[in-house]
Write a protein that holds these residues in place. Structure first.
Motif, short mmCIF file in Angstrom:
data_model
loop_
_atom_site.label_atom_id
_atom_site.label_comp_id
_atom_site.label_asym_id
_atom_site.label_seq_id
_atom_site.Cartn_x
_atom_site.Cartn_y
_atom_site.Cartn_z
N LYS A 142 5.45 42.59 75.10
CA LYS A 142 5.74 41.38 75.86
C LYS A 142 6.27 40.32 74.88
O LYS A 142 5.65 40.05 73.84
CB LYS A 142 4.49 40.87 76.57
CG LYS A 142 4.74 39.68 77.50
CD LYS A 142 3.50 39.27 78.24
CE LYS A 142 3.09 40.31 79.26
NZ LYS A 142 1.95 39.84 80.08
N VAL A 143 7.42 39.75 75.20
CA VAL A 143 8.10 38.84 74.28
C VAL A 143 8.25 37.46 74.91
O VAL A 143 8.79 37.32 76.01
CB VAL A 143 9.50 39.39 73.91
CG1 VAL A 143 10.22 38.41 72.97
CG2 VAL A 143 9.39 40.77 73.27
N TYR A 144 7.75 36.46 74.21
CA TYR A 144 7.94 35.07 74.62
C TYR A 144 9.03 34.45 73.77
O TYR A 144 8.94 34.43 72.54
CB TYR A 144 6.63 34.29 74.47
CG TYR A 144 6.81 32.79 74.53
CD1 TYR A 144 7.36 32.17 75.65
CD2 TYR A 144 6.42 31.98 73.47
CE1 TYR A 144 7.53 30.80 75.70
CE2 TYR A 144 6.57 30.61 73.50
CZ TYR A 144 7.14 30.01 74.63
OH TYR A 144 7.30 28.66 74.67
N ALA A 166 16.76 45.25 74.37
CA ALA A 166 16.27 45.54 73.02
C ALA A 166 14.94 46.26 73.00
O ALA A 166 14.48 46.69 71.95
CB ALA A 166 16.17 44.24 72.22
N GLY A 167 14.27 46.37 74.16
CA GLY A 167 13.02 47.11 74.21
C GLY A 167 11.80 46.30 74.56
O GLY A 167 10.68 46.83 74.51
N GLY A 168 11.98 45.03 74.89
CA GLY A 168 10.84 44.19 75.20
C GLY A 168 10.74 43.85 76.67
O GLY A 168 11.59 44.21 77.48
N GLN A 169 9.67 43.13 77.01
CA GLN A 169 9.48 42.58 78.35
C GLN A 169 9.45 41.07 78.22
O GLN A 169 8.59 40.53 77.50
CB GLN A 169 8.16 43.05 78.96
CG GLN A 169 7.95 44.53 79.06
CD GLN A 169 6.57 44.83 79.60
OE1 GLN A 169 6.26 44.60 80.77
NE2 GLN A 169 5.70 45.33 78.74
N ASP A 170 10.34 40.39 78.89
CA ASP A 170 10.34 38.93 78.81
C ASP A 170 9.08 38.38 79.46
O ASP A 170 8.68 38.80 80.55
CB ASP A 170 11.58 38.37 79.52
CG ASP A 170 11.64 36.86 79.44
OD1 ASP A 170 11.70 36.33 78.31
OD2 ASP A 170 11.60 36.19 80.49
N ILE A 200 6.54 36.49 69.52
CA ILE A 200 7.11 35.19 69.85
C ILE A 200 8.41 35.04 69.07
O ILE A 200 8.44 35.18 67.85
CB ILE A 200 6.15 34.04 69.50
CG1 ILE A 200 4.92 34.08 70.42
CG2 ILE A 200 6.86 32.68 69.62
CD1 ILE A 200 3.86 33.04 70.09
N LEU A 201 9.49 34.77 69.80
CA LEU A 201 10.79 34.50 69.19
C LEU A 201 11.13 33.04 69.42
O LEU A 201 10.97 32.53 70.53
CB LEU A 201 11.88 35.38 69.82
CG LEU A 201 11.68 36.90 69.77
CD1 LEU A 201 12.85 37.60 70.44
CD2 LEU A 201 11.55 37.36 68.32
N GLY A 202 11.58 32.37 68.37
CA GLY A 202 11.94 30.97 68.50
C GLY A 202 13.37 30.73 68.09
O GLY A 202 13.85 31.27 67.10
N ALA A 222 -5.42 32.84 69.62
CA ALA A 222 -5.90 34.01 70.36
C ALA A 222 -4.75 34.86 70.92
O ALA A 222 -4.98 35.97 71.40
CB ALA A 222 -6.80 33.57 71.51
N ILE A 223 -3.53 34.34 70.87
CA ILE A 223 -2.38 35.09 71.37
C ILE A 223 -2.10 36.24 70.41
O ILE A 223 -2.07 36.05 69.20
CB ILE A 223 -1.13 34.17 71.48
CG1 ILE A 223 -1.36 33.08 72.53
CG2 ILE A 223 0.13 34.98 71.79
CD1 ILE A 223 -0.24 32.06 72.61
N PRO A 224 -1.90 37.47 70.91
CA PRO A 224 -1.64 38.60 70.01
C PRO A 224 -0.53 38.35 69.01
O PRO A 224 -0.66 38.73 67.83
CB PRO A 224 -1.28 39.73 70.99
CG PRO A 224 -2.02 39.39 72.24
CD PRO A 224 -1.99 37.89 72.33
N ALA A 225 0.56 37.72 69.42
CA ALA A 225 1.68 37.48 68.50
C ALA A 225 1.26 36.59 67.33
O ALA A 225 1.67 36.81 66.19
CB ALA A 225 2.85 36.84 69.25
#
Length: 275
Positions: A142-144, A166-170, A200-202, A222-225
């Protein structure tokens, strides 16, 4: 003269990038000051606009026969140029398919249909290649994607689509379809914590992404990323413009990050004794 526009002002970066890629840069007489691709454009062409403003007088001195911009944000610029007698094309594409269609449409407008078709097919082949590679990943993270930090703004549609390719879930698919940034604002970071992204991508438009600031937000540890150190910058020139850069370099960078995450996950799952 070939009957097509000879003096084009590009109010955003993507038409400049496309026209250079097609070998039609001789038609460009002015560009956006935010243009960084290709690098030589900044040296060769006068900079006559920002994103929400433009030097109308300087543009008119260039005697353009076409000005190309993007989105409702440039409506005021377009209106001023139209009132001055300049032909204006404002595109409003927000998806991967829209970017591909934009390449083809712009090529046709300058009489370079065949070159544009070949370029678009190159992009499609790259997309297919990345999609195929992503299909082999053991899990889709899961990608934020964060477009801005104050207020927090999530990613637009083409970004969400590229994350998927690319292989992620928005993490916020319901917001990705909103065309305006104000419609993608989060009231606070609670919903990001609840959705618990793995990555997390910024890409903070116009300024450097600061992962340490993101990690320091209350409760985000606590967020996995954040817990796993999976906070990454994707440079804004290769992802925040709906042009070729996003389809080539932006997609490749997102896939590289996701693939590295998947390889790390695979390694840890195969090594249960690692703390």
């Amino acid at each position: 003269m070939d009957g097509f526009p000879q003096r084009i002002v590009c109010l955003t970066e993507e038409p400049t990038e496309v026209l250079y890629a097609l070998g039609e840069e001789h038609r460009i007489v002015g560009i956006s000051g935010f243009t960084v691709r290709p690098p030589r454009a900044r040296k060769e062409k006068p900079k006559v606009s920002a994103f929400t403003s433009a030097k109308i007088g300087e543009i008119l001195k260039l005697q353009p026969d076409l000005a190309i911009g993007f989105s409702d944000i440039q409506a005021d610029i377009a209106r001023e140029l139209i009132k001055a007698g300049v032909e204006v094309w404002i595109s409003n594409h927000r998806s991967v398919d829209g970017i591909l269609a934009y390449i083809r449409r712009l090529g046709a407008m300058v009489g370079a249909h065949d070159k544009a078709e070949a370029y678009a097919r190159r992009a499609e082949a790259h997309i297919a290649q990345v999609r195929a590679a992503a299909a082999g990943l053991p899990r889709r993270p899961k990608v934020y994607f964060e477009e801005w930090d104050e207020p927090i703004i999530t990613g637009i549609r083409w970004v969400a689509e590229l994350v998927g390719i690319a292989g992620g879930q928005d993490a916020f698919p319901e917001l990705a379809r909103e065309p305006l940034a104000k419609q993608r604002i989060l009231a606070n970071g609670d919903e990001v914590m609840r959705r618990a992204p793995d990555i997390i991508l910024g890409s903070w438009c116009g300024k450097r992404f600061r992962p340490e600031r993101v990690a320091a937000r209350p409760g985000w540890d606590a967020i996995p990323a954040v817990r796993d150190g999976e906070l990454h910058e994707v440079k804004s020139p290769i992802i925040l413009q709906p042009g070729p850069a996003a389809l080539f370099d932006g997609l490749a960078e997102i896939h590289r990050i996701i693939e590295a995450w998947a390889n790390r996950e695979r390694y840890l799952q195969g090594s249960p004794n690692i703390p």
